[in-house]
Write an enzyme that holds these catalytic residues in place. Sequence first.
Site, short mmCIF file in Angstrom:
data_model
loop_
_atom_site.label_atom_id
_atom_site.label_comp_id
_atom_site.label_asym_id
_atom_site.label_seq_id
_atom_site.Cartn_x
_atom_site.Cartn_y
_atom_site.Cartn_z
N ALA A 50 0.51 -1.09 0.24
CA ALA A 50 0.11 0.38 -0.15
C ALA A 50 0.84 0.94 -0.16
O ALA A 50 0.45 2.47 -1.18
CB ALA A 50 -1.15 -0.26 1.44
N CYS A 51 2.13 1.07 0.64
CA CYS A 51 3.07 2.22 0.74
C CYS A 51 3.71 2.74 -0.76
O CYS A 51 4.26 2.01 -0.67
CB CYS A 51 3.88 2.21 1.89
SG CYS A 51 5.08 3.10 2.24
#
Length: 333
Positions: A50-51
């Site tokens: 996600a990051c």
Amino acid sequence: MSEKIEILKFADKDGNYKRRPSVFRDFISTKPGARFSPEAGRYHLYVSYACPWAHRTLITRRLKGLVSIIGLSIVHWHMDDKGWRFPTKEELNGLKHSDDESLGTPDHLYDFARLRDLYFKADPNYEGRFTVPVLWDKKLKTIVNNESAEIIRMLNFDFNSILPAEFAEINLVPKDLESKIDEINGWIYDNINNGVYKTGFATKQEVYDKECKNVFHYLDKVEHLLKENHSKDRKNEFLLGNNLTEADIRLFTTIIRFDPVYVQHFKCNIGMIRTHYPNLNNWLRLLYWKIPGFQETTNFEHIKKHYTKSHVKINPYGITPLGPIPDILPIDQ
Ligand SMILES: N[C@@H](CCC(=O)N[C@@H](CS)C(=O)NCC(=O)O)C(=O)O
């Protein structure tokens, strides 16, 4: 710690979000006597799909042919009040295929339940944040570095001595472009990469207004830059001309998240990449659809679920919006 406290802790009294600097800042080096030397199988990357900061390291690892040299563990997309965790055995057993990464992977080295356990293994008195990415040294059992900007420089330069020529030759920060790359990275980081967070985490209307307008001002600037490049020479498809550089990687990880997440979740909604920025949209799709390493490291399920289900203060019911559909437009549309 609740999301409210988390955000407030890093927003100053005037409502501005402040990102704290990373703590582990060592370097891999070929210099004689270096504590961390480049070795196949010695290092391990901990990331979240996600990051955006971790995503930089995934792309660089792939482009530099380091996939079989540096191992990988992927945290679950959900970040709760204790930070990142790995999927549980039960969760993983419930999946149909053993290579399904929709919930992440176990911690392949220590089978820790949480990323914080790794930080405490490196330093039992650690008091900072438990962030991804983490570059871990299996030999000395410690964190080499947890700052993505530095990790990707190391992946670019410091493994060349053990890489086959075809990968050692790939240089994402060529000497003649280095100062230009640093310059563009600087304003893109402050105004776009981190700008979307400063917009989304603002706790005062006037701060949000200022930050949101600022993000779009700088997207306009990038749009203009790409247009100018392309009008000079059709081969100039990247930020700094006709070669892919680190600057493209660092911008990509924010722009790929822009329409699916930042527009609605961080309220960066003065425009969308697909409708308002034709040159950025072409650039984005070129990277995603045509250059190996970008699509395969992009996981929209982790991206969408992480933000919308982890930031309970911003989205208390954790409902993940269905759109935009599709996550990214096809290359020919
Ligand atoms: N400066 C760091 C920032 C990394 C970062 O903020 N990562 C976020 C995920 S996008 C994180 O792990 N946050 C966990 C936390 O703050 O508790 C880098 O670029 O490596």
